[in-house]
Design an enzyme around this catalytic site. Sequence first.
Site, PDB file in Angstrom:
ATOM      1  N   THR A   1       0.860  -1.175   0.000  1.00  0.00           N
ATOM      2  CA  THR A   1       0.000   0.000   0.000  1.00  0.00           C
ATOM      3  C   THR A   1       0.897   1.225   0.000  1.00  0.00           C
ATOM      4  OG1 THR A   1      -1.414   1.356   1.447  1.00  0.00           O
ATOM      5  CG2 THR A   1      -0.175  -0.387   2.493  1.00  0.00           C
TER       6      THR A   1
ATOM      7  N   THR B   1      -0.136   4.427   1.072  1.00  0.00           N
ATOM      8  CA  THR B   1      -0.392   5.270   2.229  1.00  0.00           C
ATOM      9  C   THR B   1       0.380   4.825   3.465  1.00  0.00           C
ATOM     10  OG1 THR B   1      -2.590   5.896   1.437  1.00  0.00           O
ATOM     11  CG2 THR B   1      -2.185   6.100   3.799  1.00  0.00           C
TER      12      THR B   1
ATOM     13  N   CYS C   1      -1.913   5.006  -5.390  1.00  0.00           N
ATOM     14  CA  CYS C   1      -2.703   4.171  -4.496  1.00  0.00           C
ATOM     15  C   CYS C   1      -2.886   2.864  -5.253  1.00  0.00           C
ATOM     16  CB  CYS C   1      -4.050   4.801  -4.174  1.00  0.00           C
ATOM     17  SG  CYS C   1      -5.138   3.713  -3.239  1.00  0.00           S
TER      18      CYS C   1
ATOM     19  N   GLU D   1      -4.983   0.574  -5.299  1.00  0.00           N
ATOM     20  CA  GLU D   1      -6.310   0.246  -5.835  1.00  0.00           C
ATOM     21  C   GLU D   1      -6.630   0.998  -7.123  1.00  0.00           C
ATOM     22  OE1 GLU D   1      -6.383  -1.035  -1.668  1.00  0.00           O
ATOM     23  OE2 GLU D   1      -5.872   0.896  -2.579  1.00  0.00           O
TER      24      GLU D   1
END
Length: 231
Positions: free
Chosen positions: A83, A85, A197, A199
């Site tokens: 990820t 973040t 990101c 996703e």
Amino acid sequence: MKTLGLIGGMSWESTAEYYRLLNELTRERLGGLHSARLVLYSVDFATVERLQAEGRWTEAGELLAGAARSLEAAGADLLLICTNTMHKVADQVASAVSVPLLHLADATAAAVRTAGLRRVGLLGTAFTMEQDFYRGRLASSGGLDVLVPAAESRALVHRIIYDELCVGLVREESRAEFRRVIGELVAEGAEGVILGCTEIELLVHPADSPVPVFPTARLHAEAAITAALTE
């Protein structure tokens, strides 16, 4: 081949992409029935998201550091945080283990430099777009000039990530909104756009942008397989 340790589940939608990419890349490079050697620690994203929203980053770092220690104990030679973040706590995670952590922003910056670009747009969660842990790393390790969307567009991108992509919803109207935001970044001078990101790669593809896009999950996976196959 070295064993990769994946800290995943943030969200599991993108972690599934990591698993697919790592195995496909291994097969491409080694052929036959080869697949990636890896161990996965998948956290409960609801817990992580709550800690993010409440600004309890040290606690979130402790959670991921515990996952890292478990992966090292399971035989991982190299760690990945799956990820963007949560690279906010990358230093905390790295200090908890003796095996190296492959930083996602470094892999991304290297790809941008290889493409001969310097000024890039960044799309991601509000944390990634607005805080310095990621933008600063791109600037310091890659020498990049990083642009982010205007406040209203940042809020839109953040909402689509958490409310849609992280729960497996891929909507054409949201793709159109991302195209619009990318257009705004290009109008500001972006020569490429970092899909910051993991996703976002489920929604945005190269054909959705007039400039090159840099899919961070894929770039991270490519760097990991290269490292895993290097003695």
